[in-house]
Structures are given as structure tokens and as C-alpha cells.
Write a protein that holds these residues in place. Structure first.
Motif, PDB file in Angstrom:
ATOM      1  N   ILE A  92      57.768   2.352 -19.880  1.00 17.78           N
ATOM      2  CA  ILE A  92      58.442   1.725 -21.025  1.00 17.78           C
ATOM      3  C   ILE A  92      59.681   0.967 -20.567  1.00 17.78           C
ATOM      4  O   ILE A  92      59.968  -0.143 -21.045  1.00 17.78           O
ATOM      5  N   SER A  93      60.429   1.538 -19.621  1.00 16.15           N
ATOM      6  CA  SER A  93      61.639   0.876 -19.125  1.00 16.15           C
ATOM      7  C   SER A  93      61.302  -0.413 -18.394  1.00 16.15           C
ATOM      8  O   SER A  93      61.971  -1.441 -18.572  1.00 16.15           O
ATOM      9  N   SER A  94      60.265  -0.373 -17.552  1.00 13.96           N
ATOM     10  CA  SER A  94      59.910  -1.569 -16.788  1.00 13.96           C
ATOM     11  C   SER A  94      59.375  -2.669 -17.689  1.00 13.96           C
ATOM     12  O   SER A  94      59.623  -3.855 -17.465  1.00 13.96           O
ATOM     13  N   VAL A  95      58.628  -2.285 -18.736  1.00 12.76           N
ATOM     14  CA  VAL A  95      58.080  -3.277 -19.664  1.00 12.76           C
ATOM     15  C   VAL A  95      59.157  -3.763 -20.630  1.00 12.76           C
ATOM     16  O   VAL A  95      59.318  -4.962 -20.870  1.00 12.76           O
ATOM     17  N   GLY A  96      59.905  -2.818 -21.198  1.00 12.82           N
ATOM     18  CA  GLY A  96      60.846  -3.181 -22.252  1.00 12.82           C
ATOM     19  C   GLY A  96      62.217  -3.605 -21.778  1.00 12.82           C
ATOM     20  O   GLY A  96      62.929  -4.295 -22.519  1.00 12.82           O
ATOM     21  N   GLY A  97      62.615  -3.219 -20.557  1.00  7.36           N
ATOM     22  CA  GLY A  97      63.967  -3.511 -20.086  1.00  7.36           C
ATOM     23  C   GLY A  97      64.315  -4.987 -20.111  1.00  7.36           C
ATOM     24  O   GLY A  97      65.304  -5.395 -20.758  1.00  7.36           O
ATOM     25  N   ALA A 151      55.121  -6.551 -15.556  1.00  6.89           N
ATOM     26  CA  ALA A 151      55.437  -5.178 -15.934  1.00  6.89           C
ATOM     27  C   ALA A 151      54.196  -4.450 -16.438  1.00  6.89           C
ATOM     28  O   ALA A 151      53.928  -3.301 -16.066  1.00  6.89           O
ATOM     29  N   LEU A 152      53.413  -5.117 -17.280  1.00  6.79           N
ATOM     30  CA  LEU A 152      52.189  -4.494 -17.784  1.00  6.79           C
ATOM     31  C   LEU A 152      51.174  -4.279 -16.669  1.00  6.79           C
ATOM     32  O   LEU A 152      50.458  -3.273 -16.644  1.00  6.79           O
ATOM     33  N   GLY A 153      51.113  -5.229 -15.737  1.00  2.53           N
ATOM     34  CA  GLY A 153      50.239  -5.047 -14.574  1.00  2.53           C
ATOM     35  C   GLY A 153      50.646  -3.839 -13.757  1.00  2.53           C
ATOM     36  O   GLY A 153      49.789  -3.111 -13.233  1.00  2.53           O
ATOM     37  N   GLY A 154      51.959  -3.607 -13.654  1.00  4.87           N
ATOM     38  CA  GLY A 154      52.425  -2.420 -12.944  1.00  4.87           C
ATOM     39  C   GLY A 154      51.960  -1.139 -13.601  1.00  4.87           C
ATOM     40  O   GLY A 154      51.570  -0.181 -12.924  1.00  4.87           O
ATOM     41  N   VAL A 155      51.977  -1.111 -14.939  1.00  5.87           N
ATOM     42  CA  VAL A 155      51.495   0.061 -15.667  1.00  5.87           C
ATOM     43  C   VAL A 155      50.004   0.277 -15.395  1.00  5.87           C
ATOM     44  O   VAL A 155      49.550   1.404 -15.157  1.00  5.87           O
ATOM     45  N   VAL A 156      49.239  -0.819 -15.388  1.00  6.18           N
ATOM     46  CA  VAL A 156      47.799  -0.718 -15.109  1.00  6.18           C
ATOM     47  C   VAL A 156      47.568  -0.208 -13.685  1.00  6.18           C
ATOM     48  O   VAL A 156      46.720   0.667 -13.446  1.00  6.18           O
ATOM     49  N   ALA A 162      62.653 -15.577 -20.947  1.00 11.56           N
ATOM     50  CA  ALA A 162      62.520 -15.166 -19.551  1.00 11.56           C
ATOM     51  C   ALA A 162      62.027 -13.723 -19.457  1.00 11.56           C
ATOM     52  O   ALA A 162      61.195 -13.385 -18.608  1.00 11.56           O
ATOM     53  N   GLY A 163      62.536 -12.855 -20.344  1.00 13.17           N
ATOM     54  CA  GLY A 163      62.071 -11.476 -20.351  1.00 13.17           C
ATOM     55  C   GLY A 163      60.610 -11.373 -20.739  1.00 13.17           C
ATOM     56  O   GLY A 163      59.847 -10.593 -20.157  1.00 13.17           O
ATOM     57  N   LEU A 164      60.201 -12.171 -21.712  1.00 10.65           N
ATOM     58  CA  LEU A 164      58.803 -12.139 -22.154  1.00 10.65           C
ATOM     59  C   LEU A 164      57.860 -12.696 -21.088  1.00 10.65           C
ATOM     60  O   LEU A 164      56.738 -12.202 -20.928  1.00 10.65           O
ATOM     61  N   VAL A 165      58.309 -13.711 -20.349  1.00 13.09           N
ATOM     62  CA  VAL A 165      57.473 -14.290 -19.292  1.00 13.09           C
ATOM     63  C   VAL A 165      57.162 -13.245 -18.225  1.00 13.09           C
ATOM     64  O   VAL A 165      56.079 -13.241 -17.629  1.00 13.09           O
ATOM     65  N   GLY A 166      58.096 -12.331 -17.972  1.00 13.61           N
ATOM     66  CA  GLY A 166      57.874 -11.298 -16.968  1.00 13.61           C
ATOM     67  C   GLY A 166      57.021 -10.139 -17.426  1.00 13.61           C
ATOM     68  O   GLY A 166      56.689  -9.252 -16.624  1.00 13.61           O
ATOM     69  N   LEU A 167      56.641 -10.122 -18.708  1.00  8.06           N
ATOM     70  CA  LEU A 167      55.839  -9.003 -19.231  1.00  8.06           C
ATOM     71  C   LEU A 167      54.518  -8.789 -18.493  1.00  8.06           C
ATOM     72  O   LEU A 167      54.142  -7.638 -18.251  1.00  8.06           O
ATOM     73  N   VAL A 183      49.916  -5.454 -10.845  1.00  9.09           N
ATOM     74  CA  VAL A 183      48.872  -4.466 -10.516  1.00  9.09           C
ATOM     75  C   VAL A 183      49.031  -3.992  -9.074  1.00  9.09           C
ATOM     76  O   VAL A 183      48.968  -2.778  -8.786  1.00  9.09           O
ATOM     77  N   GLY A 184      49.234  -4.928  -8.158  1.00 11.91           N
ATOM     78  CA  GLY A 184      49.434  -4.544  -6.760  1.00 11.91           C
ATOM     79  C   GLY A 184      50.657  -3.687  -6.570  1.00 11.91           C
ATOM     80  O   GLY A 184      50.660  -2.738  -5.766  1.00 11.91           O
ATOM     81  N   MET A 185      51.735  -3.989  -7.302  1.00 11.78           N
ATOM     82  CA  MET A 185      52.954  -3.189  -7.233  1.00 11.78           C
ATOM     83  C   MET A 185      52.690  -1.745  -7.642  1.00 11.78           C
ATOM     84  O   MET A 185      53.119  -0.797  -6.968  1.00 11.78           O
TER      85      MET A 185
END
Length: 481
Positions: free
Chosen positions: A155-160, A325-330, A317-322, A387-389
């Protein structure tokens, strides 16, 4: 090591009380994670409104992570010496006060000082929570308790970044960027009050003294390395910047010799010297330094590119990085579904490969679209990087720590976490300086971003190569966790 409980034993603590205590710890963890992410989004606005040179943008991240790196080496031991509950409360209160200092800063210097204090108090606060969880929960509930950290990190990585962009754009009460720090006040004060009420007190009965000289040596060595990397470009790279970086290597060597002599004399060293004679652990440290340097440096530069180059607002800019972040969760989810146990080191190598492929896609997208590129066009490359992260980070710590003996795991995990933070400071310094150098040389934003992305790909290739020094699998008995 025996533990002297100053309250009731773990097994008889009320169920409700220990879960409330867990949520207090998770709130503190969320504060730390958010503050590590938000300034990359807010940095251009902060520089525009507060003033300061380009180095301010880099110090906002590097000051925090550098202080965290140094503090984490001793943060856990402070809890052993003076009590985990007490140090958690002190850390949370100090972090909250430092956040207030950041929020009311009237100069770049005051803001950077506040960020450094946040990092130092965060390094006192975070290790206590992890130790308290082990003491509060019986073995049958430990897995469930530590499992709560996954959603908090996700949540922090996606929402921060989105939260930071929203707060800056919303300009609540005319606070603008200051709200990204002021929002910590109610959270931090609640953590302090709840911590005093619900956290149990534990202290090691045989805790050893702090290695103050070792702390000073490693702090000086790290500062001598990072400071010229950030300030050198603006000053025209005078001779003293190169002398400082050379002196950093010398001080690190003095630190190593001092720790060896301290261990030989029977005193407890800051870092167990024998760890550096283990090829797997040393290789893991260098791999971690390369990986986290690229990851954090890329995050800063990408935020600058989207806002200064593409003209996005902080929220955009925050939304572009989503997607990243979501790939990291996956990626984390895939790793936790059984791939980590099945593939071991191979999963880490697959992850770095997927990240490098994502970086290549991102660089080609920027090259072809130019400054007309949209967030949707950037999404595929960013999603692959994410995802790779996740695939890389999930097994990383357990794999590296599998190369050390169980009695060395405490020192090894503290050292590895500190190197993770140091990598963040170095990445912010090196990749940020590279980006600003290219812009000063009249490179276009897109071209400068492409170079940065390829440097990140090179650091991933180095991480991949160094991974062959690591053990094939984590310890089956969980000592590396």
C-alpha cells in the motif's frame, strides 16, 4: 541470548493487546516507508518554492537514506541496551518532531537537516518494532504477524507517490508541499501514545556496549563519499571532491581494521569482521549496493523527467508511476506463491532480467515518442520494471543471509539493511548528478532520461553477474529471515 521481560510473558499477554501493539508498529513502519518515497515527487515543487540549487533535490532523498544507513547499524542494539519500548517511543517522537521541522522549514538547509533527523530517528524506531513482534507473539502467530508487513509495504509503495502528488496539488490550508511532512504529526503522536500504552517492555540481560568509535568512523566515511558526489557538479569538481572520495576509501579501511582489532580483543564489534571473509556475503553486499543504487536513483530521475521535462503536475507524476508500484506487488505475489522456494537464486536472476527488459522498453518508448509521450505509453516498460523489482527483492535478503552462520545473522542482517540504505543515498547522488550534468550540457530531457535508464540497466547487469556468488537457496530453517 536470554531476554528479561519487564512485563508479563509473551504467552499470557492478551490477544487483543498484542494485535493493537502490532498495528502501532505497522503505523510507524508506514510513516518510514512513505517518507522514503514522497520527496521524489514533491522535490521540484519544493525547489521552486523554497529555493536552493539542484543539489537540494538530491539531498532530500540522500540525507534521509544516508542517516538511516548509519543509524540502522546501532538502532537495534539501542533497544537491547535501554529497552525496546522506550527506544520505539523515543524514535517515534523524534521522527514526528523532525517531520514538523521539515514542514515549517524556511530554508533548504533547515529542510535537509530535518530530513537527516528523520532518518536518524527512523533508524531508532524501526528495529524496535521488529524485535518486539518476536517477543510479543507466540511461534504459532509469528508468521501471521510478519505477514502483515507485506500489505503495508504494498500500500505504501502504491499509494505513497500518489498521496504526495495529491497533497502537493490540493494545497490544503495553503501548506502545499509542507503537508507531505505535516501529515506525519497525527500518525506519529498516535503511535507514541499507543506505544506507551500497549507495547510491552523487553530488554536483553546481556546486551553489550555501543561501539561509538565504529559508528563515527563509518559515518565519516559515508559522508566523505556522498557529499562530493552531490555537491561536486555545482562547484565545478574542484580537487577537494576527489580527495574526499579517496579519503572515504581510506576511512572505510581504518574502520575495517579497527573492527578487527576490537573483535580480537574480545569486545563486541559494530560489524562482525568475519562476515567480509565470506565470498557469498560480500558479493551480496556489492550486489545490493548496485541494485538499490539503481532503483532509488532511477526513481528520483524519473520524477524529475515527468515534471520538469514532460510538464506533469505532482499528482500526474505520482499516477504515472503506478504501473511500476503495482507491478512490484504482482512480482512479490508471484514470488510468495512458491517460486521463491522452488527457484531460489534463480528467481533473483529472473527478476533482474525482467527489470532490465522493462528498462529497455522504457528507453525505446522515450526515444520514439519524445516529449509527446503519455503516461499510458510509459506504462508497459514501468510495469515490467515493477514486476522484476518484486521478483528480485522477495528472495534477496534470505538468499544473501543464507551464506552466514546463524550466530552471525544479527550483525549480517543489520549490515545488509544499512547497505540497502547507503545504496539509496549513492544512487540519488550518482544518477541525479549524471542527469543534471546532461541537462547542463544542453541535452534534451528525453535524451538525458534515456542515458539514465541505460545506466540503470548496467547496474542490473552487474547485480545479475554478482548473483552467481550467492548461495543457491535460502536456509531451510529460516535463520536468514
Amino acid at each position: 541470548m536470554s531476554v528479561t521481560a519487564l512485563t508479563a510473558p509473551t504467552e499470557v499477554q492478551p490477544y487483543r493487546r498484542r494485535w493493537i501493539a502490532l498495528f502501532v508498529i505497522l503505523a510507524a513502519e508506514a510513516m518510514d516507508l512513505l517518507d522514503a518515497l514522497v520527496t521524489a515527487i514533491a522535490a521540484p515543487t519544493i525547489q521552486r518554492e523554497l529555493g536552493g540549487s539542484d543539489s537540494l533535490v538530491q539531498w532530500l532523498g540522500a540525507g534521509y537514506t544516508l542517516a538511516m544507513a548509519v543509524g540502522l547499524i546501532t538502532g537495534g542494539r539501542l533497544g537491547d541496551l535501554y529497552g525496546r519500548k522506550r527506544m520505539f517511543v523515543i524514535g517515534a517522537l523524534g521522527f514526528t518532531t523532525a517531520s514538523l521541522a521539515c514542514g515549517v522549514s524556511v530554508s533548504p538547509e533547515m529542510l535537509i537537516a530535518g530530513r537527516v533527523l528523520q532518518g536518524l530517528f527512523g533508524a531508532v524506531m524501526i528495529p524496535q518494532g521488529l524485535g518486539l513482534i518476536k517477543e510479543m507473539f507466540p511461534p504459532r502467530e509469528l508468521g501471521k504477524a510478519f505477514g502483515m508487513f507485506g500489505p503495508v509495504m504494498a500500500i505504501s509503495s502504491v499509494g505513497g507517490p500518489v498521496l504526495a502528488g495529491w497533497l502537493v496539488d490540493a494545497d490544503f490550508f495553503g501548506t502545499g508541499w509542507r503537508m507531505i511532512f505535516l501529515i506525519n504529526l497525527p500518525i506519529g503522536l498516535a503511535a507514541v501514545l499507543a506505544g506507551m500504552r500497549f507495547l510491552p517492555e523487553h530488554r536483553l540481560s546481556n546486551a553489550t556496549r555501543l561501539d561509538i568509535v565504529g559508528v563515527l568512523l563509518v559515518s565519516v566515511a559515508a559522508f566523505l563519499l556522498v557529499f562530493p558526489l552531490i555537491q561536486g557538479r555545482e562547484l565545478g569538481w574542484p580537487a577537494w571532491t576527489f580527495v574526499s572520495m579517496a579519503a572515504s576509501i581510506a576511512v572505510f579501511a581504518v574502520f575495517g581494521r579497527y573492527e578487527s582489532r576490537r573483535a580480537a580483543s574480545g569486545r563486541d564489534p559494530l560489524i562482525t569482521p568475519g562476515l567480509f571473509r565470506k565470498r557469498a556475503f560480500t558479493g551480496g553486499l556489492v550486489a545490493g549496493l548496485a541494485f538499490f543504487s539503481g532503483l532509488m536513483g532511477f526513481g528520483l530521475v524519473f520524477s524529475l523527467y515527468t515534471q520538469l521535462g514532460l510538464g506533469f503536475t505532482p499528482l500526474q507524476a505520482g499516477l504515472v508511476g503506478l504501473p511500476q508500484a503495482l507491478g512490484g506487488v504482482v512480482g512479490f505475489g508471484l514470488a510468495m506463491s512458491g517460486l521463491q522456494e522452488k527457484l531460489g537464486r534463480g528467481l533473483l536472476q529472473i527478476g533482474t532480467g525482467v527489470m532490465a527488459a522493462g528498462a529497455a522498453v522504457l528507453a525505446l518508448t522515450i526515444h520514439q515518442a519524445g516529449l509527446d509521450v503519455s503516461g499510458w505509453q510509459l506504462s508497459p516498460g514501468l510495469a515490467l520494471v515493477g514486476v522484476g523489482m518484486g521478483l528480485t527483492m522477495a528472495p534477496f535478503f534470505d538468499i544473501v543471509l543464507a551464506g552466514v552462520e546463524p550466530h552471525e545473522s544479527g550483525s549480517a542482517s543489520g549490515t545488509l539493511t544499512a547497505v540497502q540504505q547507503l545504496g539509496g543515498a549513492l544512487g540519488t547522488a550518482v544518477l541525479g548528478t549524471l542527469f543534471f550534468n546532461l541537462l547542463a550540457g544542453k541535452w534534451a530531457f528525453g535524451a538525458a532520461m534515456q542515458v539514465t535508464v541505460w545506466v540503470e540497466a548496467g547496474l542490473l547487469a552487474l547485480t545479475f553477474a554478482l548473483s552467481y556468488l550467492l548461495p543457491r537457496r535460502a536456509r531451510p530453517d529460516g535463520h536468514g529471515a
